[in-house]
Design an enzyme around this catalytic site. Structure first.
Site, PDB file in Angstrom:
ATOM      1  N   CYS A  48      -5.765   4.006   9.697  1.00 43.15           N
ATOM      2  CA  CYS A  48      -6.301   4.850   8.612  1.00 43.15           C
ATOM      3  C   CYS A  48      -7.812   4.781   8.423  1.00 43.15           C
ATOM      4  O   CYS A  48      -8.483   5.808   8.492  1.00 43.15           O
ATOM      5  CB  CYS A  48      -5.612   4.499   7.295  1.00 43.15           C
ATOM      6  SG  CYS A  48      -3.894   4.973   7.280  1.00 43.15           S
ATOM      7  N   PHE A 103      -9.983  -6.494  -1.828  1.00 37.77           N
ATOM      8  CA  PHE A 103     -10.815  -5.936  -0.759  1.00 37.77           C
ATOM      9  C   PHE A 103     -12.212  -6.541  -0.725  1.00 37.77           C
ATOM     10  O   PHE A 103     -13.199  -5.869  -0.447  1.00 37.77           O
ATOM     11  CB  PHE A 103     -10.860  -4.399  -0.838  1.00 37.77           C
ATOM     12  CG  PHE A 103      -9.677  -3.804  -0.121  1.00 37.77           C
ATOM     13  CD1 PHE A 103      -8.403  -3.958  -0.641  1.00 37.77           C
ATOM     14  CD2 PHE A 103      -9.826  -3.159   1.084  1.00 37.77           C
ATOM     15  CE1 PHE A 103      -7.291  -3.478   0.041  1.00 37.77           C
ATOM     16  CE2 PHE A 103      -8.722  -2.660   1.773  1.00 37.77           C
ATOM     17  CZ  PHE A 103      -7.461  -2.829   1.245  1.00 37.77           C
ATOM     18  N   ASN A 154      -9.983   5.963   0.691  1.00 28.65           N
ATOM     19  CA  ASN A 154     -10.044   5.141   1.905  1.00 28.65           C
ATOM     20  C   ASN A 154     -11.484   4.854   2.327  1.00 28.65           C
ATOM     21  O   ASN A 154     -11.808   3.747   2.757  1.00 28.65           O
ATOM     22  CB  ASN A 154      -9.269   5.806   3.050  1.00 28.65           C
ATOM     23  CG  ASN A 154      -7.793   5.427   3.013  1.00 28.65           C
ATOM     24  OD1 ASN A 154      -7.366   4.676   2.139  1.00 28.65           O
ATOM     25  ND2 ASN A 154      -7.022   5.928   3.953  1.00 28.65           N
ATOM     26  N   ARG A 178      -3.246  -0.394  16.485  1.00 33.29           N
ATOM     27  CA  ARG A 178      -4.161   0.749  16.567  1.00 33.29           C
ATOM     28  C   ARG A 178      -5.501   0.394  15.932  1.00 33.29           C
ATOM     29  O   ARG A 178      -5.539  -0.082  14.805  1.00 33.29           O
ATOM     30  CB  ARG A 178      -3.540   1.981  15.883  1.00 33.29           C
ATOM     31  CG  ARG A 178      -2.454   2.624  16.736  1.00 33.29           C
ATOM     32  CD  ARG A 178      -1.803   3.772  16.001  1.00 33.29           C
ATOM     33  NE  ARG A 178      -1.020   3.305  14.867  1.00 33.29           N
ATOM     34  CZ  ARG A 178      -0.440   4.117  13.981  1.00 33.29           C
ATOM     35  NH1 ARG A 178      -0.575   5.423  14.102  1.00 33.29           N
ATOM     36  NH2 ARG A 178       0.274   3.631  12.998  1.00 33.29           N
ATOM     37  N   THR A 195      -2.416  12.430   5.956  1.00 35.17           N
ATOM     38  CA  THR A 195      -3.783  12.562   5.455  1.00 35.17           C
ATOM     39  C   THR A 195      -4.438  13.745   6.150  1.00 35.17           C
ATOM     40  O   THR A 195      -4.618  13.729   7.373  1.00 35.17           O
ATOM     41  CB  THR A 195      -4.566  11.272   5.734  1.00 35.17           C
ATOM     42  OG1 THR A 195      -3.865  10.221   5.087  1.00 35.17           O
ATOM     43  CG2 THR A 195      -5.982  11.348   5.209  1.00 35.17           C
TER      44      THR A 195
END
Ligand code: UDX
Length: 436
Positions: free
Chosen positions: A262, A251, A210, A329, A122
């Protein structure tokens, strides 16, 4: 086709294995010798559902190999994909492109014959132009095109998503590069939508997607807070909203805030790009700030629940940033545990896959358990932080027998509220209030 992938992380490795399975000749390059050694011994370097079997099969067939040698990997390749990390810069939060640029410079020396260099990582808008300039400067006679090929793989579902993409976006400024990409993606022709766009549009699509998903999560979390105050139930509300095909069912799961490698990185990078181009991205900026705030609030919610017995054991279920991965992460679970550590030195955590990665961040500031039962033994409260399917099926009657107090804080709405109530638990979840 001959395909070279630079970077063997969560994007590069599943992508390489996927293309090998589709009949291409794949070479994966990485700078980390320990990773390449491990892969060459036939061992995986990360956990992804379904990857193991395909990896073994294609290594045995000889359709994928791993090397440190860039020259050997790049010479003769039809397509070279850049799948190296673009971590956030610690201060500016912009995507750090040093690995992309270094790889572009190195690969440029070995290009022979027409090659498409595709950025899978990305990268901010305009990176394709920069990569093109670096390659041209390093190797003025190289015959190549740079395309943007954003990936939309979800961690934990990378293999599924690789073979079943919603769309394949190809950002190419030349017809020749487009036709090479169409050949590579030929096996997806029947089942996916293809979108051919300008390179800068393609780079933007990834960030815009995103950031939109992150905002969708922030929105449902905000609605969950509202429901708690207004006496509504967010699960019912989300179901009703999702039935509108314009909104969609996906979502809309409320939780402790989004995380992972991300969304936090890409929303921050997008906000920085907004500043760079003088475009107002208020919605994204608010999403970032509110998501950070939410994680701290969730930690305080747990502390509040044990305030009458602060030395009581807290059983944490889940450390990964989401279910189905070993990745910690930017994990909301880890951030919430960090908040809890400020008030408690009696925390014991269990995660089906992520303990080793969590230890790298949390060290011995908490204890780690090998099972749900071990974590919950003698605990005052069970806190669910990651949406692992295993947690949905916890036998609450049995777990109650081994806990010291019957209290659950379910920040992923994984457990059945009625079941918890019937078994005598004081149950707190997100977006609804239950009395014991
Ligand atoms: C994301 C994008 O989905 C993917 O297309 C892109 O290629 C990489 O970034 P990933 O980071 O693997 O994938 O995770 P995702 O499944 O999208 O979840 C991100 C975070 O949002 C997790 O912390 C997850 O728990 C949270 N989430 C997701 C919610 O809180 N609620 C939801 O409804 C969905």
């Amino acid at each position: 086709m001959k395909l070279t992938i630079i970077g063997t992380g969560y994007v590069g490795l599943p992508t390489g294995v996927g293309f090998a399975e589709l009949g291409n000749e794949v070479v994966c390059v990485d700078k980390i010798a320990a990773k390449i050694d491990k892969l060459n011994r036939g061992e995986l370097t990360l956990f992804e559902d379904g990857l193991d079997e395909l990896f073994r099969k294609n290594v045995e067939k000889g359709s994928i190999r791993f090397t440190l040698d860039m020259e050997n990997a790049v010479k003769g390749a039809d397509v070279v994909m850049l799948a190296v990390g673009t971590p956030p810069h610690p201060v500016t939060k912009e995507a750090d492109l040093q690995y992309i640029y270094a790889a572009a410079e190195e690969l440029a020396q070995y290009l022979d014959g027409y090659t498409v260099v595709a950025t899978k990582s990305t990268v901010p808008v305009g990176t394709g132009d920069e990569v093109e300039a670096i390659i041209r400067k390093t190797n003025p006679i190289a015959d190549f095109d740079v395309v943007s090929l954003p990936e939309f793989l979800r961690e934990g579902f990378a293999i599924h998503d690789f073979f079943n993409p919603d769309r394949i976006v190809i950002g190419a400024n030349s017809e020749k590069a487009r036709s090479v990409m169409l050949k590579l993606y030929e096996p997806f022709k029947e089942k996916s939508e293809f979108l051919m766009v300008k390179r800068r549009s393609s780079e933007t699509i990834k960030y815009a997607s995103n950031a939109f998903l992150a905002m969708k999560i922030h929105y449902i979390n905000e609605m969950a807070d509202f429901c708690e105050q207004a006496g509504a139930d967010i699960l019912e509300v989300a179901k009703g909203m999702g039935m509108d095909s314009r909104i969609g069912k996906k979502f809309l799961n409320p939780g402790p805030g989004y995380g992972g490698s991300c969304f936090p990185k890409d929303t921050n990078a997008m906000a920085q790009m907004g500043k760079k181009y003088g475009a107002n991205l208020n919605l994204i900026e608010t999403t970032i700030a509110k998501n950070d705030e939410r994680k701290a609030k969730m930690g305080q919610r747990v502390i509040e629940a044990i305030k009458n017995h602060p030395e009581g054991k807290i059983a944490v279920l889940g450390l990964a940033f989401k279910g189905g991965t070993d990745d910690c992460r930017e994990s909301p679970a880890v951030d919430i545990v960090k908040e809890m550590i400020k008030h408690s030195d009696n925390i014991c955590a269990y995660d089906p896959k992520a303990i080793e990665n969590a230890k790298l961040i949390l060290g011995d500031s908490i204890k780690y358990a090998n099972s749900i039962e071990e974590a919950c033994k003698d605990a005052d409260v069970m806190v669910v932080l990651t949406e692992w399917e295993d947690f949905r099926n916890i036998n609450l009657a049995e777990i109650k027998k081994i806990m010291s107090k019957a209290k659950i804080i379910d920040l992923r709405n994984m457990l059945n509220a009625e079941d918890a109530k019937v078994n005598g638990f004081e149950y707190q979840c997100i977006g609804a209030k239950y009395s014991a």
